[in-house]
Design an enzyme around this catalytic site. Sequence first.
Site, PDB file in Angstrom:
ATOM      1  N   THR A  90       0.814  -1.219   0.000  1.00  0.00           N
ATOM      2  CA  THR A  90       0.000   0.000   0.000  1.00  0.00           C
ATOM      3  C   THR A  90       0.848   1.270   0.000  1.00  0.00           C
ATOM      4  OG1 THR A  90      -1.557  -1.234   1.347  1.00  0.00           O
ATOM      5  CG2 THR A  90      -1.825   1.167   1.299  1.00  0.00           C
ATOM      6  N   THR A 136       0.912  -0.446   6.268  1.00  0.00           N
ATOM      7  CA  THR A 136       1.099  -1.231   5.047  1.00  0.00           C
ATOM      8  C   THR A 136       1.542  -2.634   5.459  1.00  0.00           C
ATOM      9  OG1 THR A 136       2.350  -1.413   2.979  1.00  0.00           O
ATOM     10  CG2 THR A 136       3.428  -0.225   4.764  1.00  0.00           C
ATOM     11  N   GLY A 137       1.162  -3.608   4.652  1.00  0.00           N
ATOM     12  CA  GLY A 137       1.466  -4.998   4.998  1.00  0.00           C
ATOM     13  C   GLY A 137       0.208  -5.836   4.866  1.00  0.00           C
TER      14      GLY A 137
END
Length: 306
Positions: free
Chosen positions: A149, A200-201
Amino acid sequence: MKWAVISTWKMSLEGCRKAADLLAQGKPASEALIVGIEDVEDNAGFTSVGFGGLPALDGHVYLDGGYMDGDTLRFGAVGALEGFRSPIRIARSLADREFNNFLVGEGAGEYALKNGFEQRDNLTEESRKRWEAEKNKSQKLVSYDGHDTVCFLAKDQNASICAGVSTSGLFLKETGRIGDSPVCGSGYYADSAIGAAAATGVGEEIMKGILSHTAVMYMNAGMRAQEAAEKAVLDLDLQLNRRNGSCDAISLITLDRHGNFGVGTNIVFPFVYACEEKEPKLYLARREGNHCIYEQVDDITTVKQD
Ligand code: GLY
């Protein structure tokens, strides 16, 4: 600091430069953030966001985006949106409404069409080939090869803070799957009186810890941006390892109301930061024991990212 901006992954470097230029000119954080994220959404070379994004198992590119205004706490989000250029721009417009701020699937598309947002088929020949090559292999869903992202947090010269995110989500996700990114509190959170955070992730892990809101609340309790980011990530990593035996990749950026940044990660994670005193530069963060450390790097092509 009069203004500051932080963004995730190396792919955001050019967008961060554009956002920093606008903030330096005194433009609002909301405008700078959208220009920064659109730079990534429009680049087919970045395979986990916007044009050329990662297809779902059914071969379609569904996009998620979220936006929050830290002055009003208003947020807007789209999930599983197909056929439009800029999820972040659509999410931003939804934040102006009193109700119906988070739209998904066909409803999100109908809203975008009715309100004149630019259409685009985001499935490029390259993303179609990637899908064709991988669709029948049984594989664990992971955040994509050091990208995932794009998140931006921006503070402008009027002390307003905004958060924005955009992604195509996990490669080969099931139709209808939505990750953390458009979910306010998990994927992003902003409060101009405190600061902001974005994640993010792997969304399924991030949502277990409502990671962005958690970090902002840590800053509200007096932690520095860096302490808040690493505590939010490393506590969740510890809990998930204890309870489930593992924790997938999670990374978090934070920005406090003064423009200081923080980063928490359980992988090797590149990010970009700029402020009035510092031109946009790429940094590389990694976990070291109970802390996350980072250093400025000129490039990461030779560094393993995850
Ligand atoms: N963090 C993006 C996703 O899980 O969809």
